[in-house]
Motif scaffolding. Structure first.
Motif, PDB file in Angstrom:
ATOM      1  N   ALA A  91       0.821  -1.208   0.000  1.00  0.00           N
ATOM      2  CA  ALA A  91       0.000   0.000   0.000  1.00  0.00           C
ATOM      3  C   ALA A  91       0.857   1.260   0.000  1.00  0.00           C
ATOM      4  O   ALA A  91       0.511   2.263  -0.647  1.00  0.00           O
ATOM      5  N   VAL A  92       1.975   1.235   0.721  1.00  0.00           N
ATOM      6  CA  VAL A  92       2.873   2.395   0.734  1.00  0.00           C
ATOM      7  C   VAL A  92       3.464   2.623  -0.651  1.00  0.00           C
ATOM      8  O   VAL A  92       3.499   3.759  -1.152  1.00  0.00           O
ATOM      9  N   ASP A  93       3.906   1.554  -1.299  1.00  0.00           N
ATOM     10  CA  ASP A  93       4.429   1.686  -2.663  1.00  0.00           C
ATOM     11  C   ASP A  93       3.361   2.218  -3.618  1.00  0.00           C
ATOM     12  O   ASP A  93       3.629   3.072  -4.469  1.00  0.00           O
ATOM     13  N   ALA A  94       2.140   1.706  -3.457  1.00  0.00           N
ATOM     14  CA  ALA A  94       1.046   2.152  -4.323  1.00  0.00           C
ATOM     15  C   ALA A  94       0.705   3.612  -4.060  1.00  0.00           C
ATOM     16  O   ALA A  94       0.421   4.375  -4.996  1.00  0.00           O
ATOM     17  N   ALA A  95       0.725   4.022  -2.781  1.00  0.00           N
ATOM     18  CA  ALA A  95       0.428   5.420  -2.442  1.00  0.00           C
ATOM     19  C   ALA A  95       1.468   6.358  -3.046  1.00  0.00           C
ATOM     20  O   ALA A  95       1.136   7.444  -3.539  1.00  0.00           O
ATOM     21  N   GLU A  96       2.719   5.936  -3.017  1.00  0.00           N
ATOM     22  CA  GLU A  96       3.775   6.761  -3.616  1.00  0.00           C
ATOM     23  C   GLU A  96       3.532   6.936  -5.114  1.00  0.00           C
ATOM     24  O   GLU A  96       3.615   8.051  -5.649  1.00  0.00           O
ATOM     25  N   TRP A  97       3.200   5.861  -5.777  1.00  0.00           N
ATOM     26  CA  TRP A  97       2.950   5.907  -7.217  1.00  0.00           C
ATOM     27  C   TRP A  97       1.701   6.746  -7.527  1.00  0.00           C
ATOM     28  O   TRP A  97       1.685   7.541  -8.476  1.00  0.00           O
ATOM     29  N   LEU A  98       0.681   6.583  -6.716  1.00  0.00           N
ATOM     30  CA  LEU A  98      -0.557   7.334  -6.900  1.00  0.00           C
ATOM     31  C   LEU A  98      -0.309   8.836  -6.815  1.00  0.00           C
ATOM     32  O   LEU A  98      -0.744   9.609  -7.690  1.00  0.00           O
ATOM     33  N   LEU A  99       0.392   9.281  -5.766  1.00  0.00           N
ATOM     34  CA  LEU A  99       0.601  10.717  -5.568  1.00  0.00           C
ATOM     35  C   LEU A  99       1.547  11.282  -6.623  1.00  0.00           C
ATOM     36  O   LEU A  99       1.405  12.442  -7.027  1.00  0.00           O
ATOM     37  N   ASP A 100       2.507  10.472  -7.068  1.00  0.00           N
ATOM     38  CA  ASP A 100       3.395  10.917  -8.153  1.00  0.00           C
ATOM     39  C   ASP A 100       2.615  11.138  -9.443  1.00  0.00           C
ATOM     40  O   ASP A 100       2.856  12.105 -10.184  1.00  0.00           O
ATOM     41  N   LYS A 101       1.700  10.254  -9.707  1.00  0.00           N
ATOM     42  CA  LYS A 101       0.971  10.295 -10.973  1.00  0.00           C
ATOM     43  C   LYS A 101      -0.152  11.324 -10.977  1.00  0.00           C
ATOM     44  O   LYS A 101      -0.306  12.098 -11.921  1.00  0.00           O
ATOM     45  N   GLU A 102      -0.944  11.381  -9.902  1.00  0.00           N
ATOM     46  CA  GLU A 102      -2.153  12.208  -9.879  1.00  0.00           C
ATOM     47  C   GLU A 102      -1.914  13.626  -9.378  1.00  0.00           C
ATOM     48  O   GLU A 102      -2.651  14.544  -9.722  1.00  0.00           O
ATOM     49  N   LYS A 103      -0.929  13.792  -8.503  1.00  0.00           N
ATOM     50  CA  LYS A 103      -0.541  15.115  -7.980  1.00  0.00           C
ATOM     51  C   LYS A 103      -1.723  15.926  -7.422  1.00  0.00           C
ATOM     52  O   LYS A 103      -1.992  17.046  -7.860  1.00  0.00           O
ATOM     53  N   PRO A 104      -2.427  15.384  -6.433  1.00  0.00           N
ATOM     54  CA  PRO A 104      -3.516  16.165  -5.823  1.00  0.00           C
ATOM     55  C   PRO A 104      -2.958  17.284  -4.950  1.00  0.00           C
ATOM     56  O   PRO A 104      -1.824  17.208  -4.448  1.00  0.00           O
ATOM     57  N   ASP A 105      -3.746  18.329  -4.769  1.00  0.00           N
ATOM     58  CA  ASP A 105      -3.370  19.437  -3.882  1.00  0.00           C
ATOM     59  C   ASP A 105      -3.951  19.259  -2.487  1.00  0.00           C
ATOM     60  O   ASP A 105      -3.354  19.656  -1.489  1.00  0.00           O
ATOM     61  N   ILE A 106      -5.156  18.677  -2.405  1.00  0.00           N
ATOM     62  CA  ILE A 106      -5.896  18.528  -1.150  1.00  0.00           C
ATOM     63  C   ILE A 106      -6.372  17.086  -1.048  1.00  0.00           C
ATOM     64  O   ILE A 106      -6.855  16.516  -2.033  1.00  0.00           O
ATOM     65  N   LEU A 107      -6.221  16.485   0.126  1.00  0.00           N
ATOM     66  CA  LEU A 107      -6.746  15.147   0.361  1.00  0.00           C
ATOM     67  C   LEU A 107      -7.757  15.207   1.492  1.00  0.00           C
ATOM     68  O   LEU A 107      -7.509  15.836   2.522  1.00  0.00           O
ATOM     69  N   LEU A 108      -8.895  14.564   1.290  1.00  0.00           N
ATOM     70  CA  LEU A 108      -9.965  14.544   2.286  1.00  0.00           C
ATOM     71  C   LEU A 108     -10.127  13.122   2.812  1.00  0.00           C
ATOM     72  O   LEU A 108     -10.356  12.193   2.043  1.00  0.00           O
ATOM     73  N   PHE A 109      -9.989  12.965   4.132  1.00  0.00           N
ATOM     74  CA  PHE A 109     -10.110  11.665   4.787  1.00  0.00           C
ATOM     75  C   PHE A 109     -11.225  11.703   5.823  1.00  0.00           C
ATOM     76  O   PHE A 109     -11.409  12.720   6.493  1.00  0.00           O
ATOM     77  N   CYS A 110     -11.898  10.583   6.001  1.00  0.00           N
ATOM     78  CA  CYS A 110     -12.643  10.345   7.221  1.00  0.00           C
ATOM     79  C   CYS A 110     -11.737   9.518   8.131  1.00  0.00           C
ATOM     80  O   CYS A 110     -11.307   9.977   9.170  1.00  0.00           O
ATOM     81  N   GLU A 111     -11.412   8.313   7.719  1.00  0.00           N
ATOM     82  CA  GLU A 111     -10.425   7.493   8.427  1.00  0.00           C
ATOM     83  C   GLU A 111      -9.053   7.786   7.834  1.00  0.00           C
ATOM     84  O   GLU A 111      -8.875   7.699   6.621  1.00  0.00           O
ATOM     85  N   ALA A 112      -8.095   8.157   8.671  1.00  0.00           N
ATOM     86  CA  ALA A 112      -6.778   8.544   8.161  1.00  0.00           C
ATOM     87  C   ALA A 112      -5.668   7.645   8.663  1.00  0.00           C
ATOM     88  O   ALA A 112      -4.493   7.900   8.383  1.00  0.00           O
ATOM     89  N   ASN A 113      -6.019   6.600   9.409  1.00  0.00           N
ATOM     90  CA  ASN A 113      -5.008   5.707   9.953  1.00  0.00           C
ATOM     91  C   ASN A 113      -5.351   4.269   9.619  1.00  0.00           C
ATOM     92  O   ASN A 113      -6.304   4.000   8.908  1.00  0.00           O
ATOM     93  N   GLY A 114      -4.580   3.349  10.135  1.00  0.00           N
ATOM     94  CA  GLY A 114      -4.863   1.938   9.909  1.00  0.00           C
ATOM     95  C   GLY A 114      -4.327   1.454   8.573  1.00  0.00           C
ATOM     96  O   GLY A 114      -3.579   2.136   7.868  1.00  0.00           O
ATOM     97  N   LEU A 115      -4.713   0.227   8.230  1.00  0.00           N
ATOM     98  CA  LEU A 115      -4.252  -0.370   6.984  1.00  0.00           C
ATOM     99  C   LEU A 115      -4.790   0.407   5.781  1.00  0.00           C
ATOM    100  O   LEU A 115      -5.932   0.864   5.792  1.00  0.00           O
ATOM    101  N   ILE A 116      -3.986   0.541   4.766  1.00  0.00           N
ATOM    102  CA  ILE A 116      -4.287   1.193   3.491  1.00  0.00           C
ATOM    103  C   ILE A 116      -4.462   2.708   3.660  1.00  0.00           C
ATOM    104  O   ILE A 116      -3.703   3.497   3.093  1.00  0.00           O
ATOM    105  N   TYR A 117      -5.450   3.133   4.441  1.00  0.00           N
ATOM    106  CA  TYR A 117      -5.648   4.564   4.663  1.00  0.00           C
ATOM    107  C   TYR A 117      -4.364   5.221   5.156  1.00  0.00           C
ATOM    108  O   TYR A 117      -3.973   6.285   4.697  1.00  0.00           O
ATOM    109  N   GLY A 118      -3.738   4.574   6.148  1.00  0.00           N
ATOM    110  CA  GLY A 118      -2.537   5.159   6.749  1.00  0.00           C
ATOM    111  C   GLY A 118      -1.410   5.343   5.755  1.00  0.00           C
ATOM    112  O   GLY A 118      -0.633   6.291   5.861  1.00  0.00           O
ATOM    113  N   ALA A 119      -1.310   4.452   4.785  1.00  0.00           N
ATOM    114  CA  ALA A 119      -0.255   4.561   3.780  1.00  0.00           C
ATOM    115  C   ALA A 119      -0.437   5.824   2.936  1.00  0.00           C
ATOM    116  O   ALA A 119       0.521   6.575   2.689  1.00  0.00           O
TER     117      ALA A 119
END
Length: 564
Positions: free
Chosen positions: A193-221
């Motif tokens: 999930a951490v590797d995927a999150a890195e690739w996601l943010l590199d590719k999509e380049k969002p400015d703002i991220l909105l979370f309800c759950e921000a910790n735990g598996l997957i979300y935390g990454a």
């Protein structure tokens, strides 16, 4: 004729696809029919939600929505994303390929861009993390060591341990073969999930991220990598009142703080407010709501508690009137989060055991162990039938409690508020009582940082030795000074009165099952009736303005509006 035939085939294909998804990914078809009714009701009654505005800002919002079958949370994410869309942002949703209802509901709010997180696992080889996994598994495998594990700067150790604790309803034993097997599987998943999150943010380049759950598996990454990038991260959470939400942004100052907290820079501003009788009255009214109204959101965490007179409690428990009284307030041990500060003990179970032992060894004080009332609904919701973990720990690690230590079960009809009136001291790691009891002049001893430690109205310890030494002579500590009580009141006023964002454009009705979880046990109703009313909604505009224009980590209702 050909056109009608083509449309009919298209509709039949869509219906077949939807039925396939429901069959393939959902076991309870009765619940799915109920969700369908809820979906159609919103679709038919709120067509104006599809109005998108002009998207004039060059700001990309990524809604991290990885909960596929909880319509209430999806709708909350969607309405907040809608506020940002109407403010000019473009909105995308990160979800799963099988998240059937998530995509359906978001489209009702005019949000149509989706990304499936699975694709980012496979696009960069993140589904093969064996090399990184073997590096971690060659290290010491115990709770304290694992808790500190980082992968690419992300807190994978905390995230895996938290998931295991919630799975087993206790602190995970990593020497147990079954726990270890699950641990290895969760760890591999989180590294991917951490590797995927890195690739996601590199590719999509969002400015703002909105979370309800921000910790735990997957979300935390995703959260941790976004934080590393210095992106504008916004989390929303349930407030301590039913008509409100809490918002927090995360920067180096607020990282690791509970969303329902006050950052130190915010508190410095709060401290400047001249206190008045008006604030005093509002604060005590809030206490009355928190511990008196069944419709209040916090009432669920109070069980069937009743506010009792001090004399009645003293008589009921057989307390010695010649002694001071200390109350231990354990968290729900298996649900206690690992993310909101640094602990001086290895885990909550060790803190609980050592604290109870300290109480047993100090007969100069009446000790009350107030097991958390939220155990009742949390255990029912998770269908837990085993003995309370706290009771098991006392039996195994402490033995019979001496006469000066009183155990109050979650079902006890004595409210926490009532205990404030008879207590001289409170003991917690970082529970809400630590910001409430000081308002009564009571000394609260903490066993960890976060939320309110270091703000001047709690007694914090740097080590377990220091903490246990204080408990051994707790009767010698004097009540808080007037200055400390005033600090506590200002802090409580900010958390309970200024922090909540009042819902006006929609309402929530929380109706919990006695046992188990139903996807529709939270109701969400839109209160505006047109695109014009939606665009002009004061609550949504306050939210989007804070997200886009404020540097404060804490959403606050305007302080000057509260001036006497």
């Amino acid at each position: 004729m050909k056109f009608k035939t083509a449309v009919k085939k298209r509709l039949n294909l869509m219906i077949f696809r939807d039925l396939y998804f429901l069959y393939a990914y959902h076991k309870n078809l009765v619940q799915q029919v109920q969700i369908l009714r809820d979906y159609l009701k919103l679709k038919n009654n709120s067509k104006f939600l599809r109005y998108k505005g002009d998207c004039s800002l060059n700001r990309k919002v990524l809604v991290v929505s990885l909960t596929s079958d909880f319509p209430y949370q999806i709708k909350l994410e969607a309405i907040l994303a809608k506020a940002l869309q109407l403010a000019g942002c473009s909105v995308q949703v990160l979800t799963w390929k099988h998240s059937f209802w998530s995509k359906k509901y978001f489209r009702l709010f005019g949000i149509n861009k989706f990304m499936n997180f699975e694709e980012y696992f496979h696009d960069n080889g993140a589904d093969k993390p064996e090399e990184s996994l073997s590096g971690f598994l060659s290290k010491k495998i115990n709770f304290r060591e694992v808790k500190n594990w980082r992968y690419k700067g992300c807190r994978i150790g905390q995230q895996v341990l938290s998931a295991l604790a919630r799975k087993d309803y206790s602190t995970p034993d990593l020497s147990d073969s079954k726990s270890r097997e699950l641990f290895d599987r969760y760890l591999m998943r989180q590294i991917s999930a951490v590797d995927a999150a890195e690739w996601l943010l590199d590719k999509e380049k969002p400015d703002i991220l909105l979370f309800c759950e921000a910790n735990g598996l997957i979300y935390g990454a995703v959260f941790d990598f976004a934080f590393k990038r210095g992106l504008n991260i916004v989390q929303f959470a349930r407030a301590l009142r039913e008509d409100s939400l809490i918002f927090k942004k995360f920067n180096p100052e607020s990282f690791g703080l509970h969303p329902n907290s006050i950052s130190k820079s915010t508190f410095e501003e709060i401290k400047k407010i001249p206190w008045s009788e008006k604030y005093e009255r509002i604060l005590w009214e809030e206490f009355s709501l928190r511990y008196g109204k069944k419709e209040h959101a916090s009432h669920r965490d109070k069980g069937g508690e009743v506010n009792n007179e001090a004399e009645r409690i003293i008589k009921q428990l057989g307390l010695d009137k010649n002694k001071k009284t200390a109350v231990i307030f354990p968290h729900v041990l298996w649900d206690a989060n690992l993310y909101y500060g640094e602990d001086i003990f290895t885990d909550y179970e060790e803190w609980f055991i050592e604290t109870v032992k300290a109480a047993c060894n100090n007969p100069k004080v009446n000790w009350i162990i107030k097991l958390h009332p939220a155990n009742i609904w949390k255990r029912r919701r998770e269908k837990i039938k085993s003995e309370l973990r706290e009771v098991t720990l006392i039996k195994e690690k402490v033995g019979n409690l001496p006469p000066h230590v009183y155990l109050l079960y979650p079902e006890a009809k004595i409210s926490t508020f009532s205990l404030f009136k008879i207590a001289d001291y409170g003991i917690t790691v970082r529970g809400t009582v630590g910001m409430e009891m000081p308002c009564f002049g009571d000394v609260v001893f903490t066993a960890g940082t976060g939320r309110y430690s270091g703000l001047g109205f709690t007694n914090d310890s740097a080590s377990k030795e220091d903490y246990l030494d204080k408990l051994s002579r707790i009767q010698d500590f004097l009540p808080l000074t007037e200055e400390q009580v005033l600090l506590a009141k200002k802090h409580a006023y900010a958390v309970f009165v200024l922090r909540p964002w009042r819902k006006r454009s929609f309402e929530a009705n929380l109706d919990y099952n006695l046992k188990g979880i139903h996807p529709l046990d939270h109701k969400f109703n839109i209160l505006v009736n047109s695109s014009n009313e939606l665009s002009a909604a004061e609550d949504l505009n306050k939210f989007s303005n804070w997200v886009l224009n404020s540097n404060s980590p804490d959403y606050l209702e305007r302080i000057k509006d509260e001036n006497p």
